[in-house]
Design a protein around this motif. Structure first.
Motif, PDB file in Angstrom:
ATOM      1  N   CYS A  24     -23.586 -21.689  71.209  1.00 62.79           N
ATOM      2  CA  CYS A  24     -23.790 -21.114  72.543  1.00 62.79           C
ATOM      3  C   CYS A  24     -22.445 -20.831  73.202  1.00 62.79           C
ATOM      4  O   CYS A  24     -21.603 -21.727  73.296  1.00 62.79           O
ATOM      5  N   LYS A  26     -21.740 -20.407  76.189  1.00 60.23           N
ATOM      6  CA  LYS A  26     -21.543 -21.083  77.485  1.00 60.23           C
ATOM      7  C   LYS A  26     -21.060 -22.535  77.322  1.00 60.23           C
ATOM      8  O   LYS A  26     -20.628 -23.157  78.287  1.00 60.23           O
ATOM      9  N   HIS A  49     -28.050 -22.229  83.688  1.00 57.21           N
ATOM     10  CA  HIS A  49     -28.091 -22.119  82.229  1.00 57.21           C
ATOM     11  C   HIS A  49     -28.532 -23.438  81.580  1.00 57.21           C
ATOM     12  O   HIS A  49     -29.288 -23.443  80.602  1.00 57.21           O
ATOM     13  N   CYS A  53     -31.026 -24.369  78.222  1.00 58.96           N
ATOM     14  CA  CYS A  53     -30.315 -24.419  76.937  1.00 58.96           C
ATOM     15  C   CYS A  53     -30.156 -25.862  76.455  1.00 58.96           C
ATOM     16  O   CYS A  53     -29.420 -26.651  77.059  1.00 58.96           O
ATOM     17  N   CYS A  56     -26.399 -26.750  75.196  1.00 56.87           N
ATOM     18  CA  CYS A  56     -25.453 -27.061  76.275  1.00 56.87           C
ATOM     19  C   CYS A  56     -25.832 -28.369  76.971  1.00 56.87           C
ATOM     20  O   CYS A  56     -24.955 -29.142  77.369  1.00 56.87           O
TER      21      CYS A  56
HETATM   22 ZN   LIG Z   1     -26.028 -22.871  76.193  1.00 59.58          ZN
END
Ligand SMILES: [Zn+2]
Lengths: 147, 179
Positions: A24, A26, A49, A53, A56
């Motif tokens: 990912c 992010k 986010h 996710c 994350c």
């Molecule tokens: Zn993520």
């Protein structure tokens, strides 16, 4: 082993802004999210986010653990009450002296400015043009007085 | 009254910061400065002395800044905030330089009466340049930009030291705890 390496490299390279996770994009912002170095806009973005996710979110939990470990490893020495009071008293006396000195300097500056102002007023009041005007007015007044 | 009017005429409206506010500023930050000083010299009296010396040195060197802080024109409250921030950075910076000098003078001969050195052995086994960065970020909560100004290092350098030191501390701890 690879898991451990990934975990360590996340902590190591993220603050430099490098990619640390292929899963990912992010994930590179998680450390910044935790140590409050993201802009408010980015913070909200990562906040949103994280809700959707799992990668994350997992990284965040892992990094949180590491931050707690670091917080426990870094001392933040605090004084006991009596020692603290004594130290603050010393700082207080010192800063009062600094304050008084600064105020003393300023009074001196204001005094100088008053003298400068007085000098300017005097030179203005006794300038050649004004002296001539005084003489002229004096003449007008005395003429009116006599006639 | 005459003098008061003249002052206003010359200098505009002047608001002088109360002595108590000025003193509060130093009192507020001195405890944080003490904790910072302690990372260089883990001895209570030595660390306190570094803070007092730093306040004195900054006040002597930055007379203009102190004068501006004591007397703030009525239009400049945002200025006051900026000046406070600037003074804070100068104080941290002075503690850093005096702390390093004191640490070198003592050359590790500080007794561990408080037990801090043994309690935080991983931290105290780090070099001074790594200790100061990790303390400022993860204990004092300073921004990378402020740390860079305090220590006179580039932001990139600060981030590199921070990342490496975080790793070192986490790894040292995981070896001990076995995770
Ligand atoms: Zn993520």
């Amino acid at each position: 082993m690879s898991c451990s390496l990934q975990r360590d490299s996340l902590f190591g390279v993220t603050p430099l802004g490098l990619e640390n996770s292929e899963s990912c994009e992010k994930a590179q912002f998680i450390v910044g999210y935790l140590d409050a170095s993201l802009s408010p806009k980015k913070l909200t973005e990562i906040d949103e986010h994280l809700k959707g996710c799992d990668i994350c979110y997992g990284q965040m939990l892992d990094s949180t653990k590491k931050f707690n470990t670091i917080k426990r490893s870094v001392p933040h020495c605090k004084l006991k009450k009596t020692e603290r009071d004594h130290f603050l008293e010393e700082v207080s006396l010192l800063s009062k002296q600094i304050y008084d000195k600064s105020k003393g300097n300023q009074n001196l500056v204001i005094k100088k400015q008053k003298i400068e102002f007085f000098k300017k007023m005097m030179s203005f009041l006794f300038s050649r043009e004004l002296v001539l005007l005084y003489i002229f007015l004096g003449m007008v007044v005395s003429i009116e007085f006599w006639f | 009254m005459k003098g008061y009017c003249l002052n206003r005429l010359i200098k505009g409206i002047i608001i002088t910061v109360k002595e108590s506010d000025f003193v509060s500023f130093f009192k507020k930050y001195s405890l944080d400065l003490f904790s910072f000083s302690y990372i260089y010299v883990p001895d209570q009296l030595q660390a306190e002395q570094v803070v007092v010396d730093s306040i004195l040195a900054v006040s002597l060197k930055e007379k203009e800044l102190i004068d501006k802080l004591v007397k703030i024109p009525s239009t400049g409250f945002n200025d006051a905030k900026r000046l406070n921030g600037k003074l804070q950075i100068l104080l941290y910076s002075k503690v850093a330089s005096l702390g390093k000098t004191r640490s070198q003078q003592l050359n590790g001969s500080v007794s561990d009466q408080s037990g801090m050195k043994s309690k935080y052995s991983d931290f105290y086994s780090l070099g001074l340049d790594r200790r100061e960065v990790i303390f400022l970020k993860d204990s004092a909560g300073k921004s990378i930009e402020d740390i860079s100004k305090i220590l006179g290092k580039s932001e990139y350098e600060v981030m590199a030291i921070l990342a490496g030191t975080r790793d070192t501390l986490v790894n040292a701890s995981s070896h001990l705890q076995g995770f």
